[in-house]
Design an enzyme around this catalytic site. Structure first.
Site, PDB file in Angstrom:
ATOM      1  N   LYS A   1       0.867  -1.195   0.000  1.00 58.30           N
ATOM      2  CA  LYS A   1       0.000   0.000   0.000  1.00 58.30           C
ATOM      3  C   LYS A   1       0.894   1.232   0.000  1.00 58.30           C
ATOM      4  O   LYS A   1       1.470   1.598   1.019  1.00 58.30           O
ATOM      5  CB  LYS A   1      -0.881  -0.026   1.248  1.00 58.30           C
ATOM      6  CG  LYS A   1      -2.200   0.697   1.131  1.00 58.30           C
ATOM      7  CD  LYS A   1      -2.128   2.182   0.888  1.00 58.30           C
ATOM      8  CE  LYS A   1      -1.992   3.009   2.140  1.00 58.30           C
ATOM      9  NZ  LYS A   1      -1.857   4.458   1.842  1.00 58.30           N
TER      10      LYS A   1
ATOM     11  N   GLU B   1       9.045   0.716  11.090  1.00 57.57           N
ATOM     12  CA  GLU B   1      10.121   1.704  10.866  1.00 57.57           C
ATOM     13  C   GLU B   1       9.463   3.058  11.020  1.00 57.57           C
ATOM     14  O   GLU B   1       8.685   3.465  10.155  1.00 57.57           O
ATOM     15  CB  GLU B   1      10.681   1.583   9.437  1.00 57.57           C
ATOM     16  CG  GLU B   1      11.269   0.243   9.100  1.00 57.57           C
ATOM     17  CD  GLU B   1      12.701   0.108   9.575  1.00 57.57           C
ATOM     18  OE1 GLU B   1      13.195   1.014  10.274  1.00 57.57           O
ATOM     19  OE2 GLU B   1      13.308  -0.919   9.255  1.00 57.57           O
TER      20      GLU B   1
ATOM     21  N   CYS C   1      13.388  10.116   7.518  1.00 60.49           N
ATOM     22  CA  CYS C   1      13.109   9.697   8.892  1.00 60.49           C
ATOM     23  C   CYS C   1      14.357   9.795   9.769  1.00 60.49           C
ATOM     24  O   CYS C   1      14.273  10.068  10.960  1.00 60.49           O
ATOM     25  CB  CYS C   1      12.585   8.272   8.878  1.00 60.49           C
ATOM     26  SG  CYS C   1      13.593   7.214   7.857  1.00 60.49           S
TER      27      CYS C   1
ATOM     28  N   GLU D   1       9.545  15.502  15.820  1.00 62.13           N
ATOM     29  CA  GLU D   1       9.977  15.349  14.429  1.00 62.13           C
ATOM     30  C   GLU D   1       9.251  16.375  13.559  1.00 62.13           C
ATOM     31  O   GLU D   1       8.025  16.461  13.579  1.00 62.13           O
ATOM     32  CB  GLU D   1       9.634  13.937  13.949  1.00 62.13           C
ATOM     33  CG  GLU D   1      10.130  13.684  12.538  1.00 62.13           C
ATOM     34  CD  GLU D   1       9.804  12.284  12.051  1.00 62.13           C
ATOM     35  OE1 GLU D   1       8.658  11.863  12.205  1.00 62.13           O
ATOM     36  OE2 GLU D   1      10.705  11.642  11.496  1.00 62.13           O
TER      37      GLU D   1
HETATM   38  P1  NAP Z   1       1.943   8.019   8.030  1.00 65.82           P
HETATM   39  O1  NAP Z   1       0.833   8.982   8.063  1.00 65.82           O
HETATM   40  O2  NAP Z   1       2.143   7.156   9.198  1.00 65.82           O
HETATM   41  O3  NAP Z   1       1.715   7.157   6.715  1.00 65.82           O
HETATM   42  C1  NAP Z   1       2.504   6.059   6.361  1.00 65.82           C
HETATM   43  C2  NAP Z   1       1.648   5.090   5.555  1.00 65.82           C
HETATM   44  O4  NAP Z   1       0.614   4.560   6.381  1.00 65.82           O
HETATM   45  C3  NAP Z   1       0.942   5.738   4.377  1.00 65.82           C
HETATM   46  O5  NAP Z   1       0.828   4.803   3.341  1.00 65.82           O
HETATM   47  C4  NAP Z   1      -0.417   6.048   4.977  1.00 65.82           C
HETATM   48  O6  NAP Z   1      -1.410   6.238   4.015  1.00 65.82           O
HETATM   49  C5  NAP Z   1      -0.661   4.824   5.820  1.00 65.82           C
HETATM   50  N1  NAP Z   1      -1.602   4.993   6.914  1.00 65.82           N
HETATM   51  C6  NAP Z   1      -2.101   6.138   7.472  1.00 65.82           C
HETATM   52  N2  NAP Z   1      -2.941   5.842   8.475  1.00 65.82           N
HETATM   53  C7  NAP Z   1      -2.983   4.490   8.564  1.00 65.82           C
HETATM   54  C8  NAP Z   1      -3.689   3.571   9.430  1.00 65.82           C
HETATM   55  N3  NAP Z   1      -4.480   3.995  10.399  1.00 65.82           N
HETATM   56  N4  NAP Z   1      -3.480   2.252   9.250  1.00 65.82           N
HETATM   57  C9  NAP Z   1      -2.651   1.787   8.295  1.00 65.82           C
HETATM   58  N5  NAP Z   1      -1.978   2.609   7.437  1.00 65.82           N
HETATM   59  C10 NAP Z   1      -2.144   3.944   7.580  1.00 65.82           C
HETATM   60  O7  NAP Z   1       3.318   8.702   7.794  1.00 65.82           O
HETATM   61  P2  NAP Z   1       3.679   9.725   6.655  1.00 65.82           P
HETATM   62  O8  NAP Z   1       3.228  11.060   7.119  1.00 65.82           O
HETATM   63  O9  NAP Z   1       3.195   9.251   5.347  1.00 65.82           O
HETATM   64  O10 NAP Z   1       5.292   9.586   6.625  1.00 65.82           O
HETATM   65  C11 NAP Z   1       6.089  10.322   7.436  1.00 65.82           C
HETATM   66  C12 NAP Z   1       6.546   9.523   8.636  1.00 65.82           C
HETATM   67  O11 NAP Z   1       7.180   8.317   8.243  1.00 65.82           O
HETATM   68  C13 NAP Z   1       7.569  10.258   9.441  1.00 65.82           C
HETATM   69  O12 NAP Z   1       7.249  10.200  10.801  1.00 65.82           O
HETATM   70  C14 NAP Z   1       8.876   9.503   9.177  1.00 65.82           C
HETATM   71  O13 NAP Z   1       9.822   9.575  10.153  1.00 65.82           O
HETATM   72  C15 NAP Z   1       8.395   8.134   8.953  1.00 65.82           C
HETATM   73  N6  NAP Z   1       9.332   7.378   8.115  1.00 65.82           N
HETATM   74  C16 NAP Z   1      10.118   6.442   8.723  1.00 65.82           C
HETATM   75  C17 NAP Z   1      11.031   5.706   7.987  1.00 65.82           C
HETATM   76  C18 NAP Z   1      11.915   4.671   8.631  1.00 65.82           C
HETATM   77  O14 NAP Z   1      12.518   3.892   7.923  1.00 65.82           O
HETATM   78  N7  NAP Z   1      12.004   4.598   9.934  1.00 65.82           N
HETATM   79  C19 NAP Z   1      11.140   5.916   6.610  1.00 65.82           C
HETATM   80  C20 NAP Z   1      10.325   6.872   6.027  1.00 65.82           C
HETATM   81  C21 NAP Z   1       9.409   7.594   6.797  1.00 65.82           C
HETATM   82  P3  NAP Z   1      -1.644   7.712   3.378  1.00 65.82           P
HETATM   83  O15 NAP Z   1      -0.345   8.412   3.306  1.00 65.82           O
HETATM   84  O16 NAP Z   1      -2.173   7.427   2.066  1.00 65.82           O
HETATM   85  O17 NAP Z   1      -2.576   8.394   4.320  1.00 65.82           O
END
Ligand code: NAP
Ligand code: MG
Length: 493
Positions: free
Chosen positions: A190, A264, A298, A396
């Site tokens: 996804k 992650e 991240c 963050e």
């Molecule tokens: P996010 O809102 O958590 O979204 C990540 C993914 O999860 C997206 O595909 C999102 O869909 C989906 N999602 C949202 N709500 C969900 C739910 N309730 N259940 C299941 N899936 C759900 O994070 P983001 O804002 O896209 O990304 C930024 C974050 O990712 C930052 O905090 C960053 O640090 C972290 N990150 C961590 C790493 C690592 O390797 N540790 C790498 C990259 C990013 P939609 O976007 O379509 O809503």
């Protein structure tokens, strides 16, 4: 001062060098289920835009419950044959995917940049080559799994739900899919709502290489689609990269279900510069630590700790270097910082900047007068006079905003670096190897870079401590979340 110097105080001005190739984008992009592109049963679509000009690029299918169910069932049906296939045959498919990514690299890089806003030089030189490298690397493991876990009998976990964010769209897809497939699992991926296009090109590649139907399924949609997928009863494993907030929700929803989980999550990584470091190199490390991919990383080195005796020199050099960073059209090959990924993310970053000022930190930014009138832009900036209690030192931001703090002793640097709920990465800059080893041993971070920052390799494991998550991706360790091990007594782990 000449007009050119006024425009660019460092004295450099480049002519525009935009990427010339036009990539065709289908107006409607369907779901990839059981080896075919299918319209969503939900009949629902959403649009994806180019964040550097706010123009719509295409419509993307929004997978609902019935669509997710079909994808999971396709993955389940494909599992017995794929998991029993000889490892060297699975490897051939992975090699083919890697090679097709390389062959279609330019198209993928342009698409990544248009859909996500990152500079073309990063998608071209980092994201796409590393995505190919991950498939090559895990292709190499597919027929050698027994050497990774000697004396144990190995079986795949089963049907894997893989949910990824928008900051490295194709690369995160590769990080998830390559080890899972090498180990004989089947997958439902996804992608994030704002960046689905390269994942769907990967679906085309998967068709081109003749991967058996249902082994990889790609369901586009927003958070709800991810939630439905993660909660599906037939899913055996959930692998998630994204925010700590959603990670916690997934921990709750998978608890007691028997599903395996790896997370992650976010970070607030410390980049520590000692007075004996090579300062110019360290300044480059600060730049790549926080301004790479507009800070949408991240493991960004978003907390900078500088030894007190060199802080004015570092800040002066940092300001000078910031003047030469070019913010603007992500498709221009000279651009260093592209657009912020979405309007919502820009608002978040701007709110953090306001909070930093309100709480009393000193704000520094270099104004860029060449920013396009449309799109989501944020100048690279930093704060000094930051206290550990400030919001910008704790939370963050996920944008090009750096918090600069000082320290006097290695112990103080260590205590302050570890004073965070996160533990994803850290950087140490010093001339002394002994100091590197002493510090690296004690920092709570999954990755510690020494005299460099933000370097990635498929052979090197990546993952967090504390609220940055658990499980590793990359390297031999990246296989572990995708296999079940059986010891001699026959007990599964
Ligand atoms: P996010 O809102 O958590 O979204 C990540 C993914 O999860 C997206 O595909 C999102 O869909 C989906 N999602 C949202 N709500 C969900 C739910 N309730 N259940 C299941 N899936 C759900 O994070 P983001 O804002 O896209 O990304 C930024 C974050 O990712 C930052 O905090 C960053 O640090 C972290 N990150 C961590 C790493 C690592 O390797 N540790 C790498 C990259 C990013 P939609 O976007 O379509 O809503
Ligand atoms: Mg987009």
């Amino acid at each position: 001062m000449t007009t050119q110097e006024q425009h660019d105080p460092v004295g450099w001005e480049y002519s525009p060098a935009p990427e010339q190739i036009k990539v065709h984008i289908e107006p409607k992009n369907k779901l990839f289920i059981n080896g075919a592109f299918v319209s969503p049963k939900s009949r629902s679509w959403f649009s994806t835009i180019n964040p550097s000009n706010e123009q719509k690029l295409a419509d993307i299918a929004c997978a609902g419950k019935a669509d997710v169910n079909n994808a999971v069932l396709a993955a389940k049906k494909a599992l017995p044959k794929w998991s029993k296939m000889c490892g060297s045959v699975r490897a051939k498919y992975l090699y083919r995917i890697a090679r097709r990514i390389q062959e279609r690299a330019r198209e993928l890089a342009i698409l990544e940049t248009m859909d996500g806003g990152k500079p073309i030089k990063e998608s071209r030189d980092v994201d796409i080559p590393l995505a190919a490298q991950h498939f090559f690397y895990y292709a190499g493991w597919a027929d050698k799994l027994e050497y990774a876990f000697p004396g144990r009998s190995i079986s795949p976990v089963g049907v894997c739900a893989q949910i990824i964010p928008w900051n490295f769209p194709l690369l995160m897809a590769a990080w998830k899919l390559a080890p899972a497939l090498a180990c004989g699992n089947t997958c439902i991926l996804k992608p994030a709502e704002t960046t689905s296009l390269t994942a769907l090109r990967l679906a085309e590649i998967i068709q081109e290489v003749g991967l058996p139907e249902g082994v990889v399924n790609i369901v586009t949609g927003a958070g709800d689609t991810g939630k439905i997928l993660a909660e599906h009863k037939t899913v055996n494993k959930v692998a998630f990269t994204g925010s700590t907030e959603v990670g916690k929700l997934l921990m709750r929803s998978t608890a007691g279900s028997g599903k395996k989980l790896t997370l992650e999550l976010g970070g607030k990584s410390a980049n520590i510069i000692f007075a004996d470091a090579a300062i110019d190199q360290a300044v480059e490390g600060i730049i790549s630590g926080i301004y790479f991919n507009q800070g949408h990383v991240c493991c960004a080195g978003s907390r900078l700790f500088v030894e007190e005796s060199i802080v004015s020199e570092v800040i002066q050099k940092l300001k000078h270097r910031l003047q030469s960073l070019r913010v603007g059209d992500p498709l221009d090959k000279n651009t260093d910082l592209g657009a912020i990924n979405s309007k919502a993310q820009l608002k978040t970053v701007q709110q953090y900047i306001r909070t930093g000022v309100d709480e009393g930190a000193e704000f520094h930014e270099v104004h860029q007068d060449r920013l396009p009138s449309k799109g989501y832009w944020c100048n690279p900036c930093f704060f000094t006079e930051v206290q550990p209690s400030h919001t910008i030192a704790r939370e963050e931001i996920f944008g090009p905003v750096l918090s600069v703090m000082t320290f006097r002793t290695p112990q103080e640097a260590l205590t302050r670096a570890n004073n965070s709920p996160y533990g994803l990465a850290a950087g140490i800059w010093t001339d002394k190897g002994s100091k590197i080893f002493e510090m690296a041993k004690q920092i709570d971070a999954g990755v510690v870079w020494c005299n460099t920052y933000n370097k990635f390799d498929a052979a090197s494991p990546f993952g967090g401590f504390k609220e940055s998550g658990f499980g590793r991706e990359g390297g031999m360790q990246g296989l572990r979340p995708y296999i079940r091990l059986q010891n001699t007594s026959g007990r599964m782990k």
